[in-house]
Design a protein around this motif. Sequence first.
Motif, PDB file in Angstrom:
ATOM      1  N   ILE A 369      -4.322   1.607   2.567  1.00 28.89           N
ATOM      2  CA  ILE A 369      -5.876   1.013   2.815  1.00 28.89           C
ATOM      3  C   ILE A 369      -5.077  -0.411   2.683  1.00 28.89           C
ATOM      4  N   PHE A 370      -4.380  -0.286   0.696  1.00 27.64           N
ATOM      5  CA  PHE A 370      -4.204  -1.419   0.257  1.00 27.64           C
ATOM      6  C   PHE A 370      -2.867  -2.474   0.732  1.00 27.64           C
ATOM      7  N   PRO A 371      -1.688  -2.166   1.396  1.00 23.20           N
ATOM      8  CA  PRO A 371      -1.279  -3.307   2.176  1.00 23.20           C
ATOM      9  C   PRO A 371      -2.531  -4.347   2.575  1.00 23.20           C
ATOM     10  N   SER A 372      -2.877  -2.919   3.334  1.00 19.76           N
ATOM     11  CA  SER A 372      -3.830  -4.545   4.117  1.00 19.76           C
ATOM     12  C   SER A 372      -5.224  -5.366   3.805  1.00 19.76           C
ATOM     13  N   MET A 373      -5.421  -4.868   1.930  1.00 14.03           N
ATOM     14  CA  MET A 373      -6.273  -5.523   1.853  1.00 14.03           C
ATOM     15  C   MET A 373      -5.428  -6.632   0.480  1.00 14.03           C
ATOM     16  N   LEU A 374      -4.007  -6.682   0.284  1.00 17.52           N
ATOM     17  CA  LEU A 374      -3.901  -7.196  -0.670  1.00 17.52           C
ATOM     18  C   LEU A 374      -2.898  -8.367   0.240  1.00 17.52           C
ATOM     19  N   LEU A 375      -2.751  -8.195   2.273  1.00 16.13           N
ATOM     20  CA  LEU A 375      -2.328  -8.921   2.147  1.00 16.13           C
ATOM     21  C   LEU A 375      -3.192  -9.817   2.382  1.00 16.13           C
ATOM     22  N   LEU A 376      -4.216  -9.275   3.214  1.00 16.20           N
ATOM     23  CA  LEU A 376      -5.586 -10.153   3.236  1.00 16.20           C
ATOM     24  C   LEU A 376      -6.008 -10.850   1.958  1.00 16.20           C
ATOM     25  N   GLY A 377      -6.050 -10.537   0.949  1.00 14.63           N
ATOM     26  CA  GLY A 377      -5.810 -11.467  -0.056  1.00 14.63           C
ATOM     27  C   GLY A 377      -5.074 -12.747  -0.807  1.00 14.63           C
ATOM     28  N   LEU A 378      -3.853 -12.442   0.224  1.00 11.30           N
ATOM     29  CA  LEU A 378      -2.691 -12.843  -0.276  1.00 11.30           C
ATOM     30  C   LEU A 378      -3.638 -14.332   1.018  1.00 11.30           C
ATOM     31  N   ALA A 379      -3.666 -13.470   2.621  1.00 12.55           N
ATOM     32  CA  ALA A 379      -3.767 -14.483   3.540  1.00 12.55           C
ATOM     33  C   ALA A 379      -4.955 -16.089   2.802  1.00 12.55           C
ATOM     34  N   PHE A 380      -6.078 -15.596   2.056  1.00 11.13           N
ATOM     35  CA  PHE A 380      -7.240 -16.001   1.902  1.00 11.13           C
ATOM     36  C   PHE A 380      -6.707 -17.048   0.742  1.00 11.13           C
ATOM     37  N   SER A 381      -5.646 -16.839  -0.177  1.00  6.74           N
ATOM     38  CA  SER A 381      -5.298 -17.536  -1.205  1.00  6.74           C
ATOM     39  C   SER A 381      -4.183 -18.591  -0.509  1.00  6.74           C
ATOM     40  N   ILE A 382      -3.556 -18.688   0.622  1.00  4.59           N
ATOM     41  CA  ILE A 382      -2.881 -19.444   0.855  1.00  4.59           C
ATOM     42  C   ILE A 382      -3.721 -20.385   2.615  1.00  4.59           C
ATOM     43  N   ALA A 383      -4.988 -20.113   2.947  1.00  2.60           N
ATOM     44  CA  ALA A 383      -5.234 -19.841   3.970  1.00  2.60           C
ATOM     45  C   ALA A 383      -6.462 -21.160   3.480  1.00  2.60           C
ATOM     46  N   TYR A 384      -7.561 -20.304   3.212  1.00  5.32           N
ATOM     47  CA  TYR A 384      -8.909 -21.246   2.504  1.00  5.32           C
ATOM     48  C   TYR A 384      -8.922 -22.150   2.421  1.00  5.32           C
ATOM     49  N   SER A 385      -8.300 -22.833   0.668  1.00  2.00           N
ATOM     50  CA  SER A 385      -8.137 -24.155   1.108  1.00  2.00           C
ATOM     51  C   SER A 385      -7.443 -25.216   1.576  1.00  2.00           C
ATOM     52  N   PRO A 386      -6.410 -24.492   1.962  1.00  2.00           N
ATOM     53  CA  PRO A 386      -6.319 -26.390   3.184  1.00  2.00           C
ATOM     54  C   PRO A 386      -6.636 -26.109   3.852  1.00  2.00           C
ATOM     55  N   LEU A 387      -7.679 -25.380   4.766  1.00  2.00           N
ATOM     56  CA  LEU A 387      -8.315 -25.707   5.792  1.00  2.00           C
ATOM     57  C   LEU A 387      -9.641 -25.934   5.204  1.00  2.00           C
ATOM     58  N   THR A 388     -10.687 -26.227   3.853  1.00  2.00           N
ATOM     59  CA  THR A 388     -10.981 -27.304   2.740  1.00  2.00           C
ATOM     60  C   THR A 388     -10.582 -28.611   3.355  1.00  2.00           C
ATOM     61  N   ILE A 389      -9.611 -28.743   2.745  1.00  5.04           N
ATOM     62  CA  ILE A 389      -8.437 -29.749   2.089  1.00  5.04           C
ATOM     63  C   ILE A 389      -8.378 -30.917   3.330  1.00  5.04           C
ATOM     64  N   ALA A 390      -7.990 -30.211   3.934  1.00  3.08           N
ATOM     65  CA  ALA A 390      -7.853 -30.833   5.578  1.00  3.08           C
ATOM     66  C   ALA A 390      -8.760 -31.480   7.071  1.00  3.08           C
ATOM     67  N   ALA A 391      -9.927 -30.606   5.966  1.00  2.71           N
ATOM     68  CA  ALA A 391     -11.387 -31.128   7.170  1.00  2.71           C
ATOM     69  C   ALA A 391     -11.904 -32.493   6.546  1.00  2.71           C
ATOM     70  N   THR A 392     -12.212 -32.501   5.314  1.00  2.00           N
ATOM     71  CA  THR A 392     -11.871 -33.911   4.357  1.00  2.00           C
ATOM     72  C   THR A 392     -10.727 -34.669   4.502  1.00  2.00           C
ATOM     73  N   ASP A 393      -9.360 -34.513   4.502  1.00  2.00           N
ATOM     74  CA  ASP A 393      -8.152 -35.195   3.970  1.00  2.00           C
ATOM     75  C   ASP A 393      -8.767 -36.797   5.250  1.00  2.00           C
ATOM     76  N   GLY A 394      -8.443 -37.555   4.971  1.00  2.00           N
ATOM     77  CA  GLY A 394      -8.328 -39.176   5.839  1.00  2.00           C
ATOM     78  C   GLY A 394      -9.727 -39.297   5.814  1.00  2.00           C
ATOM     79  N   ILE A 395     -10.859 -38.347   5.287  1.00  2.00           N
ATOM     80  CA  ILE A 395     -12.203 -39.695   6.338  1.00  2.00           C
ATOM     81  C   ILE A 395     -12.419 -40.172   5.143  1.00  2.00           C
ATOM     82  N   HIS A 396     -13.214 -40.993   5.437  1.00  2.00           N
ATOM     83  CA  HIS A 396     -13.709 -42.174   4.733  1.00  2.00           C
ATOM     84  C   HIS A 396     -14.881 -41.269   3.722  1.00  2.00           C
ATOM     85  N   GLU A 397     -15.136 -41.925   2.393  1.00  2.00           N
ATOM     86  CA  GLU A 397     -16.207 -41.356   2.048  1.00  2.00           C
ATOM     87  C   GLU A 397     -17.596 -41.615   2.353  1.00  2.00           C
TER      88      GLU A 397
END
Length: 479
Positions: A369-397
């Motif tokens: 099971i460990f490979p799935s858990m590790l890959l999911l942790g890496l997926a969170f590492s590189i996707a979650y934050s950019p999704l949040t950044i892209a949602a507010t990037d360029g939007i007026h204050e």
Amino acid sequence: MSTTLSSSEAGAAPMTPRAAATLIVLCGAIFLEGIDVAMLNIALPAIRADLNLTTTTLSGVVSAYVLGYAGFMLLGGRAADIFGKRRVFLCALAVFIAFSGLGGLATEGWMLLLARFVTGAASAFMTPAGLALVATNFPEGPQRNRAVTIYASTASAGFSLGLVLGGLLAAIDWRWVFFAPVILALLIFVAAIRLIADRPSRATRERFDIPGAVTLTAAMLLAVHGVTRLEHPDQNLAWTLGIFGVSAALWLAFFLIERLSAAPLVRFSIFRSGSLVRSNLGALLFAGSFFGFQFIATLYLQELLGWTPIETSIAMLVIGIDAVVAPILTPRLVDRFGNDRVIFAGFVLAAISYALLLGMELDWTYAAIFPSMLLLGLAFSIAYSPLTIAATDGIHEDEQGLAGGLVNTAFQFGAALGLSGASAIGAYVLGEATSAEARLLALQTALIVPVAAAVAGALITAMGIRRCRDLSCDQVMPS
């Protein structure tokens, strides 16, 4: 966390001590929201045993929070733009403290349902206000990207840590699952009063769109309620379809109200941002895939492999690797490849992670099971934050609160949809069967939901990458 939070390698100037302290406070609030959700999920069996709750009421304790959170999220985001981000943040935090305490004092099921609903509503006001404060307190570019990355990683870390803390606190007394967040929230509240500043907004001169707010909130509440009913196949299907029908009618009414309103709750011109639209769809699919997977993995580990809740929590703790990896790796990847390409890689890793579990067996060990858990942790590492950044990037204050509310609504609604979809498919496949083999087949079939959601997210992001080769898709049309 260092008071300078230097990010020279990511191309940003070091933060001032006050800016770093402000970020720590805001991160504390989103960390609070993460551990609050996770700890309660682990403590549910102890709560049921003490208060003698029915299965329907116990499920309602979780659904009530989702209803309050998703139903008021867009309203909370717009309220932050109109009434002030700092003011809304502090007021919502105060309500969170009061009703989380009420949950800890609950002696009846209705008290717990009320406490969770209002706590979810408070989080719906606090979360977009907090994200908007992060966006407006740091200049757009590498420094804001790093701040948002740290902020989003803290939310994920709170959820991961909450899985373990919930088991430990529930072993002492489940009421500490409510009282512990109250103590942390009080500390954050005192620090926030001293540290958080908010710049005046032109939106404060606008009227508040009451008809739009009421219609939207009702539409969201009914939509999420309809989704949560899908988790229970024994629910009256006609009633569920009726709920969705009324919700659809209210969505149409909301659209018409906003088109005619002089001060709309949601300016539809905000959706001219391709980055915002893709990030919201991505957030919905990413959260849906993860919460569907967590539901399946929890049942598999505890009911089929016989693991205890603590063992299950520790097994999933590796997913929290993003709290360490994301602040270091993700800003570099975003600066070099852009948000869309990084998000695409995250979806691909998530899809592989879920697909690896399609072959799970009754005699699997943690090594399988460990490979799935590790890959999911890496997926969170590189996707979650950019999704949040892209949602507010360029939007007026003046619309940062709305943008934050949109993406958090997408995360929350996606979570409800993914969980309910996986639960409904699993229950349908299982039927009346009770054998371990039948339950395993039901869980394997339910895994189609997170796999399909991750693949769909990758495809949507890939289309954005293709379109952005010659266009600046992050550019926002003026509202």
